[in-house]
Design a protein around this motif. Sequence first.
Motif, PDB file in Angstrom:
ATOM      1  N   LEU A 113      11.775  54.581  38.860  1.00 34.50           N
ATOM      2  CA  LEU A 113      10.608  54.130  38.096  1.00 34.50           C
ATOM      3  C   LEU A 113      10.383  52.632  38.261  1.00 34.50           C
ATOM      4  CD1 LEU A 113      11.195  56.163  34.808  1.00 34.50           C
ATOM      5  CD2 LEU A 113       9.397  56.541  36.495  1.00 34.50           C
ATOM      6  N   GLY A 114      11.440  51.875  38.568  1.00 31.10           N
ATOM      7  CA  GLY A 114      11.315  50.452  38.804  1.00 31.10           C
ATOM      8  C   GLY A 114      11.165  49.654  37.516  1.00 31.10           C
ATOM      9  N   GLU A 115      11.245  48.355  37.675  1.00 34.70           N
ATOM     10  CA  GLU A 115      11.091  47.459  36.538  1.00 34.70           C
ATOM     11  C   GLU A 115       9.613  47.154  36.301  1.00 34.70           C
ATOM     12  OE1 GLU A 115      13.344  46.333  34.439  1.00 34.70           O
ATOM     13  OE2 GLU A 115      14.879  47.536  35.477  1.00 34.70           O
ATOM     14  N   PRO A 116       9.245  46.889  35.082  1.00 36.21           N
ATOM     15  CA  PRO A 116       7.844  46.522  34.799  1.00 36.21           C
ATOM     16  C   PRO A 116       7.432  45.278  35.590  1.00 36.21           C
ATOM     17  CG  PRO A 116       9.043  46.935  32.773  1.00 36.21           C
ATOM     18  CD  PRO A 116      10.069  46.906  33.867  1.00 36.21           C
ATOM     19  N   VAL A 117       6.217  45.290  36.093  1.00 34.99           N
ATOM     20  CA  VAL A 117       5.701  44.150  36.858  1.00 34.99           C
ATOM     21  C   VAL A 117       4.675  43.433  35.989  1.00 34.99           C
ATOM     22  CG1 VAL A 117       6.151  44.960  39.199  1.00 34.99           C
ATOM     23  CG2 VAL A 117       4.144  45.776  38.006  1.00 34.99           C
ATOM     24  N   ASP A 118       4.979  42.200  35.670  1.00 35.57           N
ATOM     25  CA  ASP A 118       4.100  41.445  34.779  1.00 35.57           C
ATOM     26  C   ASP A 118       3.359  40.338  35.503  1.00 35.57           C
ATOM     27  OD1 ASP A 118       4.947  42.996  32.591  1.00 35.57           O
ATOM     28  OD2 ASP A 118       6.746  41.758  32.371  1.00 35.57           O
ATOM     29  N   SER A 162       0.822  53.848  35.341  1.00 35.64           N
ATOM     30  CA  SER A 162       0.313  54.943  34.516  1.00 35.64           C
ATOM     31  C   SER A 162       1.029  54.964  33.172  1.00 35.64           C
ATOM     32  CB  SER A 162       0.512  56.282  35.240  1.00 35.64           C
ATOM     33  OG  SER A 162       1.904  56.546  35.388  1.00 35.64           O
ATOM     34  N   ASP A 163       0.360  55.486  32.157  1.00 31.42           N
ATOM     35  CA  ASP A 163       0.968  55.581  30.819  1.00 31.42           C
ATOM     36  C   ASP A 163       2.221  56.449  30.853  1.00 31.42           C
ATOM     37  OD1 ASP A 163      -1.086  54.019  29.895  1.00 31.42           O
ATOM     38  OD2 ASP A 163      -2.319  55.724  29.213  1.00 31.42           O
ATOM     39  N   ALA A 164       2.206  57.493  31.686  1.00 32.29           N
ATOM     40  CA  ALA A 164       3.369  58.376  31.774  1.00 32.29           C
ATOM     41  C   ALA A 164       4.582  57.619  32.317  1.00 32.29           C
ATOM     42  CB  ALA A 164       3.042  59.566  32.672  1.00 32.29           C
ATOM     43  N   THR A 165       4.352  56.727  33.284  1.00 35.42           N
ATOM     44  CA  THR A 165       5.455  55.951  33.847  1.00 35.42           C
ATOM     45  C   THR A 165       6.047  55.002  32.802  1.00 35.42           C
ATOM     46  OG1 THR A 165       4.476  56.030  36.060  1.00 35.42           O
ATOM     47  CG2 THR A 165       6.104  54.311  35.658  1.00 35.42           C
ATOM     48  N   VAL A 166       5.178  54.311  32.076  1.00 31.37           N
ATOM     49  CA  VAL A 166       5.640  53.379  31.040  1.00 31.37           C
ATOM     50  C   VAL A 166       6.440  54.124  29.975  1.00 31.37           C
ATOM     51  CG1 VAL A 166       4.902  51.780  29.234  1.00 31.37           C
ATOM     52  CG2 VAL A 166       3.721  51.801  31.453  1.00 31.37           C
ATOM     53  N   LYS A 167       5.926  55.276  29.553  1.00 36.94           N
ATOM     54  CA  LYS A 167       6.599  56.071  28.529  1.00 36.94           C
ATOM     55  C   LYS A 167       7.946  56.576  29.018  1.00 36.94           C
ATOM     56  CE  LYS A 167       5.976  60.245  25.738  1.00 36.94           C
ATOM     57  NZ  LYS A 167       5.101  61.404  25.467  1.00 36.94           N
ATOM     58  N   ARG A 168       7.961  57.096  30.259  1.00 32.78           N
ATOM     59  CA  ARG A 168       9.201  57.657  30.788  1.00 32.78           C
ATOM     60  C   ARG A 168      10.242  56.565  30.999  1.00 32.78           C
ATOM     61  NH1 ARG A 168      12.515  61.501  30.095  1.00 32.78           N
ATOM     62  NH2 ARG A 168      13.883  61.885  31.890  1.00 32.78           N
ATOM     63  N   ARG A 169       9.827  55.349  31.392  1.00 33.42           N
ATOM     64  CA  ARG A 169      10.777  54.262  31.577  1.00 33.42           C
ATOM     65  C   ARG A 169      11.450  53.912  30.244  1.00 33.42           C
ATOM     66  NH1 ARG A 169       7.614  50.481  33.241  1.00 33.42           N
ATOM     67  NH2 ARG A 169       7.909  50.707  35.498  1.00 33.42           N
ATOM     68  N   LYS A 170      10.663  53.871  29.180  1.00 33.32           N
ATOM     69  CA  LYS A 170      11.215  53.574  27.849  1.00 33.32           C
ATOM     70  C   LYS A 170      12.227  54.648  27.447  1.00 33.32           C
ATOM     71  CE  LYS A 170       9.836  52.520  23.104  1.00 33.32           C
ATOM     72  NZ  LYS A 170      10.845  53.409  22.513  1.00 33.32           N
ATOM     73  N   GLU A 171      11.862  55.928  27.722  1.00 34.02           N
ATOM     74  CA  GLU A 171      12.780  57.014  27.381  1.00 34.02           C
ATOM     75  C   GLU A 171      14.080  56.903  28.164  1.00 34.02           C
ATOM     76  OE1 GLU A 171      10.523  60.475  28.226  1.00 34.02           O
ATOM     77  OE2 GLU A 171       9.315  60.382  26.391  1.00 34.02           O
ATOM     78  N   MET A 193      17.840  56.328  26.752  1.00 33.70           N
ATOM     79  CA  MET A 193      18.907  57.278  27.074  1.00 33.70           C
ATOM     80  C   MET A 193      20.113  56.565  27.667  1.00 33.70           C
ATOM     81  SD  MET A 193      20.080  60.304  27.069  1.00 33.70           S
ATOM     82  CE  MET A 193      18.679  61.347  26.671  1.00 33.70           C
ATOM     83  N   VAL A 194      19.853  55.596  28.544  1.00 31.02           N
ATOM     84  CA  VAL A 194      20.953  54.844  29.151  1.00 31.02           C
ATOM     85  C   VAL A 194      21.749  54.101  28.080  1.00 31.02           C
ATOM     86  CG1 VAL A 194      21.493  52.873  30.644  1.00 31.02           C
ATOM     87  CG2 VAL A 194      19.905  54.638  31.425  1.00 31.02           C
ATOM     88  N   LYS A 195      21.057  53.475  27.111  1.00 33.63           N
ATOM     89  CA  LYS A 195      21.734  52.769  26.020  1.00 33.63           C
ATOM     90  C   LYS A 195      22.575  53.736  25.188  1.00 33.63           C
ATOM     91  CE  LYS A 195      18.350  49.030  25.490  1.00 33.63           C
ATOM     92  NZ  LYS A 195      17.315  48.431  24.586  1.00 33.63           N
ATOM     93  N   ALA A 196      22.013  54.901  24.905  1.00 30.39           N
ATOM     94  CA  ALA A 196      22.741  55.901  24.109  1.00 30.39           C
ATOM     95  C   ALA A 196      23.982  56.382  24.839  1.00 30.39           C
ATOM     96  CB  ALA A 196      21.814  57.073  23.797  1.00 30.39           C
TER      97      ALA A 196
END
Length: 358
Positions: free
Chosen positions: A6-11, A336-345, A349-352
């Motif tokens: 998914l990659g890192e967010p590009v700002d 896409s919104d799906a990518t942003v949402k899935r990256r957060k999920e 999950m990784v933190k958990a």
Amino acid sequence: NELHQLGEPVDSTGDVSNMLLSIIPEFCNDFRAVIEGKSNDMPAFELSGGARISFVFHEIFTNGIKAIDPLEEIKDVDIRTLLCNSAGSSPALFVATNAFETIVKKQIKRLESPCLRCVTLIYEELVRIVDRLLTKQVFKRFPDLKEEFGRVVIEFLKNALIPTNTLVEDMVSMEQCYINTAHPDFIGGQGAITRVNERLHPAKGSANDRSVQKEAEPPVDRITELDNEMNIHGKGSTSGSIFGSFISTKRSKNPMDAPFPTLKPTGTLSERERTEIEVIKLLIKSYFNIVKRTTIDMVPKAIMLKLVNHSKQDLQRELLKRLYNPESIKNVMKESDATVKRRKECKDMVKALEKADE
């Protein structure tokens, strides 16, 4: 792994520009690799990419050209009429070259349609390759970029179709405009006449027997023969004339009436007409097969030059010119919104998982 894909967010604008600058060459390298058979993800259960292009050239196009009958839509009566027309006002002493060229040029024109169809099929295969490459993760991440990529590439390929079709049409026109009867594989007029005579008049007996038979024939009374020939009411008839087959039986009693507005050959073929028609047909077959062989060889080369290789070499330049500018980058590099949402999920999950591991 999924988070990495998914990659890192590009700002920042710089990050976005660098990412686009890496996506375009990667796409073009994958495009070339698929055509050349060097792709790392080639399917093992079906032909793809360059193999499909080869199949179009060597199976569909080749068999399509070979299936064209040199004498299709040509009737003996048409050849018969052309032979008379090509002789003009003086009956020809030998087989008319004009009749042969007229018919063979008409037949060569029939090759244009399958040649242009081959161009369309190769274009469709290139579009298929592009559609497959646009299913990669990076284009799911940037849907606007996928749409713009598809639009630019398809427009590029459609523009390449124009010179490709023009070249293919010119190649058919080249074959039409000059009939090279000196081609080493062409049977030639004398060869055709010899072969037709052997087929229509197979040799019977030896030369000595034929000469003896000829000497035994009674002398012809030329006066009686001429009298019969010149007397339309006598034993003579019009069947011996080269135009005898054009004369209808429903004529008025006056033999000097004007000819009908439309004259067509009818009746039984004379010996000479039958021989001339067979010679013309043999010449057409021989030359048309030469043209078919040339077409099968040259048309794929023209398509590779103007369409396939052009796409491999110039597609990257076109994408950079159309997409790598501040305005385009700003519009297409939106996740896409799906990518942003899935990256957060994935991050949650990784933190958990890390906490559970501790």
